[in-house]
Design a protein around this motif. Structure first.
Motif, PDB file in Angstrom:
ATOM      1  N   VAL A 159     -22.688  -1.907  -3.501  1.00  0.00           N
ATOM      2  CA  VAL A 159     -22.513  -3.233  -4.092  1.00  0.00           C
ATOM      3  C   VAL A 159     -22.250  -3.059  -5.582  1.00  0.00           C
ATOM      4  CG1 VAL A 159     -23.573  -5.491  -4.443  1.00  0.00           C
ATOM      5  CG2 VAL A 159     -24.142  -4.153  -2.397  1.00  0.00           C
ATOM      6  N   THR A 160     -21.150  -3.656  -6.067  1.00  0.00           N
ATOM      7  CA  THR A 160     -20.834  -3.593  -7.491  1.00  0.00           C
ATOM      8  C   THR A 160     -20.520  -4.995  -8.009  1.00  0.00           C
ATOM      9  OG1 THR A 160     -18.500  -3.135  -6.996  1.00  0.00           O
ATOM     10  CG2 THR A 160     -19.916  -1.241  -7.430  1.00  0.00           C
ATOM     11  N   SER A 161     -20.928  -5.242  -9.236  1.00  0.00           N
ATOM     12  CA  SER A 161     -20.653  -6.516  -9.875  1.00  0.00           C
ATOM     13  C   SER A 161     -19.143  -6.686 -10.013  1.00  0.00           C
ATOM     14  CB  SER A 161     -21.317  -6.565 -11.248  1.00  0.00           C
ATOM     15  OG  SER A 161     -20.962  -7.744 -11.913  1.00  0.00           O
ATOM     16  N   ALA A 162     -18.634  -7.851  -9.599  1.00  0.00           N
ATOM     17  CA  ALA A 162     -17.193  -8.096  -9.640  1.00  0.00           C
ATOM     18  C   ALA A 162     -16.706  -8.420 -11.041  1.00  0.00           C
ATOM     19  CB  ALA A 162     -16.825  -9.237  -8.690  1.00  0.00           C
ATOM     20  N   VAL A 163     -17.551  -9.040 -11.845  1.00  0.00           N
ATOM     21  CA  VAL A 163     -17.153  -9.445 -13.189  1.00  0.00           C
ATOM     22  C   VAL A 163     -18.224  -8.995 -14.177  1.00  0.00           C
ATOM     23  CG1 VAL A 163     -16.540 -11.386 -14.682  1.00  0.00           C
ATOM     24  CG2 VAL A 163     -16.014 -11.485 -12.251  1.00  0.00           C
ATOM     25  N   PRO A 164     -17.958  -7.955 -14.927  1.00  0.00           N
ATOM     26  CA  PRO A 164     -18.939  -7.538 -15.933  1.00  0.00           C
ATOM     27  C   PRO A 164     -18.889  -8.464 -17.138  1.00  0.00           C
ATOM     28  CG  PRO A 164     -17.032  -6.108 -15.996  1.00  0.00           C
ATOM     29  CD  PRO A 164     -16.820  -7.077 -14.864  1.00  0.00           C
ATOM     30  N   VAL A 165     -19.527  -9.633 -17.037  1.00  0.00           N
ATOM     31  CA  VAL A 165     -19.446 -10.678 -18.060  1.00  0.00           C
ATOM     32  C   VAL A 165     -19.897 -10.189 -19.436  1.00  0.00           C
ATOM     33  CG1 VAL A 165     -20.250 -12.973 -18.724  1.00  0.00           C
ATOM     34  CG2 VAL A 165     -19.624 -12.503 -16.360  1.00  0.00           C
ATOM     35  N   PRO A 166     -21.014  -9.484 -19.573  1.00  0.00           N
ATOM     36  CA  PRO A 166     -21.407  -9.072 -20.920  1.00  0.00           C
ATOM     37  C   PRO A 166     -20.353  -8.195 -21.601  1.00  0.00           C
ATOM     38  CG  PRO A 166     -23.253  -8.855 -19.434  1.00  0.00           C
ATOM     39  CD  PRO A 166     -22.030  -9.172 -18.598  1.00  0.00           C
ATOM     40  N   ALA A 167     -19.748  -7.265 -20.879  1.00  0.00           N
ATOM     41  CA  ALA A 167     -18.723  -6.415 -21.480  1.00  0.00           C
ATOM     42  C   ALA A 167     -17.497  -7.231 -21.873  1.00  0.00           C
ATOM     43  CB  ALA A 167     -18.332  -5.299 -20.514  1.00  0.00           C
ATOM     44  N   ALA A 168     -17.113  -8.179 -21.027  1.00  0.00           N
ATOM     45  CA  ALA A 168     -15.955  -9.022 -21.332  1.00  0.00           C
ATOM     46  C   ALA A 168     -16.226  -9.885 -22.565  1.00  0.00           C
ATOM     47  CB  ALA A 168     -15.618  -9.899 -20.133  1.00  0.00           C
ATOM     48  N   ALA A 169     -17.443 -10.405 -22.674  1.00  0.00           N
ATOM     49  CA  ALA A 169     -17.782 -11.235 -23.833  1.00  0.00           C
ATOM     50  C   ALA A 169     -17.743 -10.414 -25.121  1.00  0.00           C
ATOM     51  CB  ALA A 169     -19.156 -11.865 -23.639  1.00  0.00           C
ATOM     52  N   TRP A 170     -18.274  -9.168 -25.073  1.00  0.00           N
ATOM     53  CA  TRP A 170     -18.241  -8.302 -26.252  1.00  0.00           C
ATOM     54  C   TRP A 170     -16.803  -7.989 -26.659  1.00  0.00           C
ATOM     55  CZ3 TRP A 170     -21.766  -7.627 -29.689  1.00  0.00           C
ATOM     56  CH2 TRP A 170     -23.103  -7.726 -29.349  1.00  0.00           C
ATOM     57  N   LEU A 171     -15.960  -7.709 -25.691  1.00  0.00           N
ATOM     58  CA  LEU A 171     -14.566  -7.387 -25.987  1.00  0.00           C
ATOM     59  C   LEU A 171     -13.842  -8.589 -26.589  1.00  0.00           C
ATOM     60  CD1 LEU A 171     -12.354  -5.251 -25.802  1.00  0.00           C
ATOM     61  CD2 LEU A 171     -11.865  -6.070 -23.499  1.00  0.00           C
ATOM     62  N   PHE A 172     -14.046  -9.758 -25.994  1.00  0.00           N
ATOM     63  CA  PHE A 172     -13.403 -10.960 -26.509  1.00  0.00           C
ATOM     64  C   PHE A 172     -13.921 -11.292 -27.904  1.00  0.00           C
ATOM     65  CE2 PHE A 172     -12.957 -15.655 -26.729  1.00  0.00           C
ATOM     66  CZ  PHE A 172     -11.578 -15.713 -26.654  1.00  0.00           C
ATOM     67  N   GLY A 173     -15.239 -11.164 -28.093  1.00  0.00           N
ATOM     68  CA  GLY A 173     -15.840 -11.451 -29.401  1.00  0.00           C
ATOM     69  C   GLY A 173     -15.343 -10.518 -30.484  1.00  0.00           C
ATOM     70  N   SER A 174     -15.221  -9.218 -30.165  1.00  0.00           N
ATOM     71  CA  SER A 174     -14.730  -8.274 -31.175  1.00  0.00           C
ATOM     72  C   SER A 174     -13.266  -8.551 -31.510  1.00  0.00           C
ATOM     73  CB  SER A 174     -14.919  -6.832 -30.697  1.00  0.00           C
ATOM     74  OG  SER A 174     -14.134  -6.579 -29.557  1.00  0.00           O
ATOM     75  N   GLY A 175     -12.505  -9.012 -30.535  1.00  0.00           N
ATOM     76  CA  GLY A 175     -11.115  -9.397 -30.806  1.00  0.00           C
ATOM     77  C   GLY A 175     -11.033 -10.578 -31.756  1.00  0.00           C
ATOM     78  N   LEU A 176     -11.918 -11.553 -31.566  1.00  0.00           N
ATOM     79  CA  LEU A 176     -11.951 -12.709 -32.473  1.00  0.00           C
ATOM     80  C   LEU A 176     -12.345 -12.298 -33.887  1.00  0.00           C
ATOM     81  CD1 LEU A 176     -13.511 -15.627 -30.420  1.00  0.00           C
ATOM     82  CD2 LEU A 176     -11.208 -15.457 -31.331  1.00  0.00           C
ATOM     83  N   VAL A 177     -13.327 -11.425 -34.001  1.00  0.00           N
ATOM     84  CA  VAL A 177     -13.747 -10.934 -35.314  1.00  0.00           C
ATOM     85  C   VAL A 177     -12.576 -10.224 -36.001  1.00  0.00           C
ATOM     86  CG1 VAL A 177     -15.249  -9.293 -36.506  1.00  0.00           C
ATOM     87  CG2 VAL A 177     -16.186 -10.810 -34.776  1.00  0.00           C
ATOM     88  N   GLY A 178     -11.815  -9.448 -35.237  1.00  0.00           N
ATOM     89  CA  GLY A 178     -10.643  -8.775 -35.786  1.00  0.00           C
ATOM     90  C   GLY A 178      -9.597  -9.747 -36.282  1.00  0.00           C
ATOM     91  N   LEU A 179      -9.370 -10.831 -35.536  1.00  0.00           N
ATOM     92  CA  LEU A 179      -8.410 -11.847 -35.967  1.00  0.00           C
ATOM     93  C   LEU A 179      -8.870 -12.545 -37.243  1.00  0.00           C
ATOM     94  CD1 LEU A 179      -7.383 -13.505 -32.578  1.00  0.00           C
ATOM     95  CD2 LEU A 179      -5.946 -12.112 -34.099  1.00  0.00           C
ATOM     96  N   VAL A 180     -10.152 -12.843 -37.323  1.00  0.00           N
ATOM     97  CA  VAL A 180     -10.700 -13.458 -38.531  1.00  0.00           C
ATOM     98  C   VAL A 180     -10.551 -12.497 -39.712  1.00  0.00           C
ATOM     99  CG1 VAL A 180     -12.823 -14.291 -39.624  1.00  0.00           C
ATOM    100  CG2 VAL A 180     -12.247 -15.014 -37.310  1.00  0.00           C
ATOM    101  N   GLY A 181     -10.815 -11.224 -39.490  1.00  0.00           N
ATOM    102  CA  GLY A 181     -10.675 -10.210 -40.556  1.00  0.00           C
ATOM    103  C   GLY A 181      -9.238 -10.114 -41.033  1.00  0.00           C
ATOM    104  N   LEU A 182      -8.283 -10.154 -40.114  1.00  0.00           N
ATOM    105  CA  LEU A 182      -6.865 -10.127 -40.507  1.00  0.00           C
ATOM    106  C   LEU A 182      -6.501 -11.351 -41.341  1.00  0.00           C
ATOM    107  CD1 LEU A 182      -5.064  -8.808 -37.306  1.00  0.00           C
ATOM    108  CD2 LEU A 182      -5.270  -7.656 -39.524  1.00  0.00           C
ATOM    109  N   LYS A 183      -7.017 -12.512 -40.943  1.00  0.00           N
ATOM    110  CA  LYS A 183      -6.713 -13.756 -41.662  1.00  0.00           C
ATOM    111  C   LYS A 183      -7.269 -13.687 -43.093  1.00  0.00           C
ATOM    112  CE  LYS A 183      -5.686 -18.002 -42.476  1.00  0.00           C
ATOM    113  NZ  LYS A 183      -4.431 -18.213 -43.110  1.00  0.00           N
ATOM    114  N   ARG A 184      -8.487 -13.168 -43.243  1.00  0.00           N
ATOM    115  CA  ARG A 184      -9.085 -13.093 -44.562  1.00  0.00           C
ATOM    116  C   ARG A 184      -8.358 -12.065 -45.450  1.00  0.00           C
ATOM    117  NH1 ARG A 184     -15.611 -13.621 -43.883  1.00  0.00           N
ATOM    118  NH2 ARG A 184     -15.555 -15.796 -43.191  1.00  0.00           N
TER     119      ARG A 184
END
Length: 186
Positions: A159-184
């Motif tokens: 049995v394996t988790s179909a959606v690793p939500v915590p990893a996806a949230a970290w990846l999406f969050g780091s992408g947003l931080v990168g976009l904010v950093g580029l804007k600044r």
């Protein structure tokens, strides 16, 4: 200025989304992969059946219950059939109930209806020898027992988790931080 306000609103919405999804993360979607054998205990070389397949379902972390549907293919030297079903399992005790939903003879050299041995649509209780699923929805289920009519089951479900939500949230969050950093930086 408008773009900055948009990113600020988007990041606060993301935080709210992550908090809400974590609070209601009682149901974890899971995938199941299955393989094993079914044989006659007193004569295992006679008609040993190889089973492979898989399924999908949900693991309820609050109630320790796994509900899933599955499809398997069983093959021997003289027959092959496809079987589908659904089950609900209390993982702490290994006790469950399941029902076959369909059976199709694929190949039958002796012209016997293998599917006639399955009670389609009838709920049947079962007991696992091993049932271990962690809070993330990953684990193993093992059927290892012999029935009163001398049939031995040795089947494992991974049995394996179909959606690793915590990893996806970290990846999406780091992408947003990168976009904010580029804007600044501009």
């Amino acid at each position: 200025m408008k773009l900055s306000a948009f990113f600020q609103q988007l990041s606060s919405s993301l935080v709210l989304l992550v908090v809400c999804s974590t609070a209601s993360a009682a149901l974890i979607p899971v995938n199941l992969a299955m393989q094993g054998t079914v044989s006659q205990e007193s004569n295992p070389s006679f008609l040993t059946e190889t089973q492979t397949g898989g399924g999908t379902g949900f693991y309820d972390t609050e109630n320790d219950v796994l509900s899933y549907t599955y499809a398997i293919t069983a093959v021997t030297d003289i027959y092959e059939y496809d079987l589908t079903g659904n089950s609900t399992l209390i993982t702490a005790t290994g006790a469950g109930i399941g029902a076959y939903t369909s059976c199709t003879n694929v190949r039958d050299d002796y012209q016997i209806n293998i599917c006639s041995y399955f009670s389609i649509g009838t709920d049947t209780p079962f007991q696992l020898s091993t049932s271990n699923i962690d809070e993330n929805g990953n684990g193993i289920l093992i059927f290892d027992f012999t029935t009163s009519d001398d049939v031995h089951y040795d089947i494992a479900y991974t049995v394996t988790s179909a959606v690793p939500v915590p990893a996806a949230a970290w990846l999406f969050g780091s992408g947003l931080v990168g976009l904010v950093g580029l804007k600044r930086k501009k």
